[in-house]
Design a protein around this motif. Structure first.
Motif, PDB file in Angstrom:
ATOM      1  N   HIS A   1      -0.607  10.023  -7.094  1.00  0.00           N
ATOM      2  CA  HIS A   1      -1.828   9.303  -7.467  1.00  0.00           C
ATOM      3  C   HIS A   1      -3.000  10.274  -7.591  1.00  0.00           C
ATOM      4  N   GLU A   2      -3.168  11.124  -6.608  1.00  0.00           N
ATOM      5  CA  GLU A   2      -4.286  12.077  -6.616  1.00  0.00           C
ATOM      6  C   GLU A   2      -4.143  13.094  -7.748  1.00  0.00           C
ATOM      7  N   GLN A   3      -2.920  13.520  -8.016  1.00  0.00           N
ATOM      8  CA  GLN A   3      -2.694  14.549  -9.026  1.00  0.00           C
ATOM      9  C   GLN A   3      -2.858  14.036 -10.451  1.00  0.00           C
ATOM     10  N   TYR A   4      -2.441  12.790 -10.702  1.00  0.00           N
ATOM     11  CA  TYR A   4      -2.343  12.324 -12.088  1.00  0.00           C
ATOM     12  C   TYR A   4      -3.247  11.146 -12.452  1.00  0.00           C
ATOM     13  N   ALA A   5      -3.999  10.604 -11.531  1.00  0.00           N
ATOM     14  CA  ALA A   5      -4.823   9.423 -11.846  1.00  0.00           C
ATOM     15  C   ALA A   5      -5.805   9.697 -12.977  1.00  0.00           C
ATOM     16  N   GLU A   6      -6.427  10.851 -12.971  1.00  0.00           N
ATOM     17  CA  GLU A   6      -7.409  11.162 -14.011  1.00  0.00           C
ATOM     18  C   GLU A   6      -6.767  11.255 -15.395  1.00  0.00           C
ATOM     19  N   ARG A   7      -5.472  11.538 -15.437  1.00  0.00           N
ATOM     20  CA  ARG A   7      -4.761  11.617 -16.729  1.00  0.00           C
ATOM     21  C   ARG A   7      -4.212  10.258 -17.154  1.00  0.00           C
ATOM     22  N   GLY A   8      -4.302   9.254 -16.271  1.00  0.00           N
ATOM     23  CA  GLY A   8      -3.879   7.913 -16.666  1.00  0.00           C
ATOM     24  C   GLY A   8      -2.728   7.314 -15.887  1.00  0.00           C
ATOM     25  N   LEU A   9      -2.322   7.919 -14.770  1.00  0.00           N
ATOM     26  CA  LEU A   9      -1.259   7.325 -13.947  1.00  0.00           C
ATOM     27  C   LEU A   9      -1.861   6.310 -12.987  1.00  0.00           C
ATOM     28  N   VAL A  10      -1.210   5.161 -12.892  1.00  0.00           N
ATOM     29  CA  VAL A  10      -1.556   4.152 -11.891  1.00  0.00           C
ATOM     30  C   VAL A  10      -0.316   3.918 -11.041  1.00  0.00           C
ATOM     31  N   VAL A  11      -0.422   4.164  -9.744  1.00  0.00           N
ATOM     32  CA  VAL A  11       0.652   3.863  -8.800  1.00  0.00           C
ATOM     33  C   VAL A  11       0.342   2.496  -8.211  1.00  0.00           C
ATOM     34  N   LEU A  12       1.324   1.600  -8.228  1.00  0.00           N
ATOM     35  CA  LEU A  12       1.166   0.271  -7.650  1.00  0.00           C
ATOM     36  C   LEU A  12       2.225   0.059  -6.581  1.00  0.00           C
ATOM     37  N   GLY A  13       1.804  -0.207  -5.360  1.00  0.00           N
ATOM     38  CA  GLY A  13       2.719  -0.493  -4.263  1.00  0.00           C
ATOM     39  C   GLY A  13       2.834  -1.998  -4.057  1.00  0.00           C
ATOM     40  N   PHE A  14       4.057  -2.474  -3.898  1.00  0.00           N
ATOM     41  CA  PHE A  14       4.325  -3.890  -3.665  1.00  0.00           C
ATOM     42  C   PHE A  14       5.088  -4.037  -2.358  1.00  0.00           C
ATOM     43  N   PRO A  15       4.414  -4.325  -1.245  1.00  0.00           N
ATOM     44  CA  PRO A  15       5.125  -4.521   0.019  1.00  0.00           C
ATOM     45  C   PRO A  15       6.140  -5.656  -0.104  1.00  0.00           C
ATOM     46  N   CYS A  16       7.307  -5.425   0.461  1.00  0.00           N
ATOM     47  CA  CYS A  16       8.397  -6.390   0.350  1.00  0.00           C
ATOM     48  C   CYS A  16       9.142  -6.462   1.679  1.00  0.00           C
ATOM     49  N   ASN A  17       9.434  -7.677   2.121  1.00  0.00           N
ATOM     50  CA  ASN A  17      10.132  -7.875   3.392  1.00  0.00           C
ATOM     51  C   ASN A  17      11.562  -8.362   3.184  1.00  0.00           C
ATOM     52  N   GLN A  18      12.117  -8.176   1.999  1.00  0.00           N
ATOM     53  CA  GLN A  18      13.452  -8.688   1.699  1.00  0.00           C
ATOM     54  C   GLN A  18      14.584  -7.784   2.180  1.00  0.00           C
ATOM     55  N   PHE A  19      14.283  -6.592   2.632  1.00  0.00           N
ATOM     56  CA  PHE A  19      15.332  -5.646   3.006  1.00  0.00           C
ATOM     57  C   PHE A  19      15.187  -5.298   4.485  1.00  0.00           C
ATOM     58  N   GLY A  20      16.001  -5.920   5.300  1.00  0.00           N
ATOM     59  CA  GLY A  20      16.012  -5.623   6.726  1.00  0.00           C
ATOM     60  C   GLY A  20      14.728  -5.998   7.460  1.00  0.00           C
ATOM     61  N   ASN A  21      13.951  -6.916   6.918  1.00  0.00           N
ATOM     62  CA  ASN A  21      12.679  -7.325   7.546  1.00  0.00           C
ATOM     63  C   ASN A  21      11.824  -6.118   7.920  1.00  0.00           C
ATOM     64  N   GLN A  22      11.736  -5.154   7.000  1.00  0.00           N
ATOM     65  CA  GLN A  22      11.033  -3.913   7.287  1.00  0.00           C
ATOM     66  C   GLN A  22       9.556  -3.945   6.879  1.00  0.00           C
ATOM     67  N   GLU A  23       9.079  -5.114   6.453  1.00  0.00           N
ATOM     68  CA  GLU A  23       7.650  -5.290   6.167  1.00  0.00           C
ATOM     69  C   GLU A  23       7.196  -6.638   6.722  1.00  0.00           C
ATOM     70  N   PRO A  24       7.218  -6.787   8.063  1.00  0.00           N
ATOM     71  CA  PRO A  24       6.908  -8.084   8.656  1.00  0.00           C
ATOM     72  C   PRO A  24       5.411  -8.389   8.769  1.00  0.00           C
ATOM     73  N   GLY A  25       4.560  -7.396   8.625  1.00  0.00           N
ATOM     74  CA  GLY A  25       3.129  -7.583   8.879  1.00  0.00           C
ATOM     75  C   GLY A  25       2.419  -8.430   7.846  1.00  0.00           C
ATOM     76  N   ASP A  26       1.188  -8.829   8.215  1.00  0.00           N
ATOM     77  CA  ASP A  26       0.341  -9.540   7.266  1.00  0.00           C
ATOM     78  C   ASP A  26      -0.453  -8.519   6.454  1.00  0.00           C
ATOM     79  N   ALA A  27      -1.275  -9.001   5.546  1.00  0.00           N
ATOM     80  CA  ALA A  27      -2.002  -8.124   4.629  1.00  0.00           C
ATOM     81  C   ALA A  27      -2.857  -7.100   5.383  1.00  0.00           C
ATOM     82  N   ALA A  28      -3.571  -7.528   6.402  1.00  0.00           N
ATOM     83  CA  ALA A  28      -4.440  -6.605   7.148  1.00  0.00           C
ATOM     84  C   ALA A  28      -3.619  -5.514   7.826  1.00  0.00           C
ATOM     85  N   GLU A  29      -2.495  -5.885   8.422  1.00  0.00           N
ATOM     86  CA  GLU A  29      -1.642  -4.902   9.103  1.00  0.00           C
ATOM     87  C   GLU A  29      -1.038  -3.912   8.106  1.00  0.00           C
TER      88      GLU A  29
END
Length: 164
Positions: A52-80
């Motif tokens: 993100h830091e290296q390429y954002a100015e050239r037009g890269l957008v990194v989008l993270g999508f938290p997902c809890n479908q695999f082994g309950n490895q994202e149990p937190g709420d948005a703030a957490e």
């Protein structure tokens, strides 16, 4: 039916409750990643931030999508989730709301990506956290990357997409 570009207008919901219209990403190279805070691949967040830091100015957008479908490895709420990503990995790229990536409640973006950039032997389903999808400036899915593939190794493909 497979579509090369995302077919419908879409508004993504950010972790903070804001909106990110998909059409605002037109002309950008987008790296979509399903993430999780308690996964063995979670340290990849640091490499995603570096891209993100290296390429954002050239037009890269990194989008993270938290997902809890695999082994309950994202149990937190948005703030957490947000606090964890920022505190532990300095994440400043957009993180979306917690998302399902497989099944009948899969987010439309991931439903499209599964068909537009199939996995090994043509499989559609996303197998684990940190599956990555690269989308070109023209809105076409370029490639899917396995969870084990470190983000830093995507630099050559990202640069090629940015140069198009």
């Amino acid at each position: 039916m497979r579509r090369d570009t995302f077919p419908d207008p879409l508004t993504l919901q950010t972790l903070e409750g804001g909106e990110l219209p998909w059409d605002s990403l037109q002309g950008k190279v987008v790296l979509v990643v399903n993430t999780a805070s308690a996964c063995g691949f979670t340290p990849q967040l640091a490499e995603l931030q570096a891209l993100h830091e290296q390429y954002a100015e050239r037009g890269l957008v990194v989008l993270g999508f938290p997902c809890n479908q695999f082994g309950n490895q994202e149990p937190g709420d948005a703030a957490e989730i947000g606090a964890f990503c920022e505190r532990n990995y300095g994440v400043s790229f957009p993180i979306m709301e917690k998302t399902e990536v497989n099944g009948p409640r899969a987010h439309p973006l991931f439903d499209w990506l599964q068909g537009a950039a199939p996995g090994l032997l043509g499989s559609r389903a996303i197998k684990w956290n940190f599956t990555k999808f690269l989308i070109g400036r023209d809105g076409r899915a370029i490639r899917r990357y396995a969870p084990s593939q470190r983000p830093a190794t995507l630099a050559r493909d990202i640069e090629a997409a940015l140069d198009e």
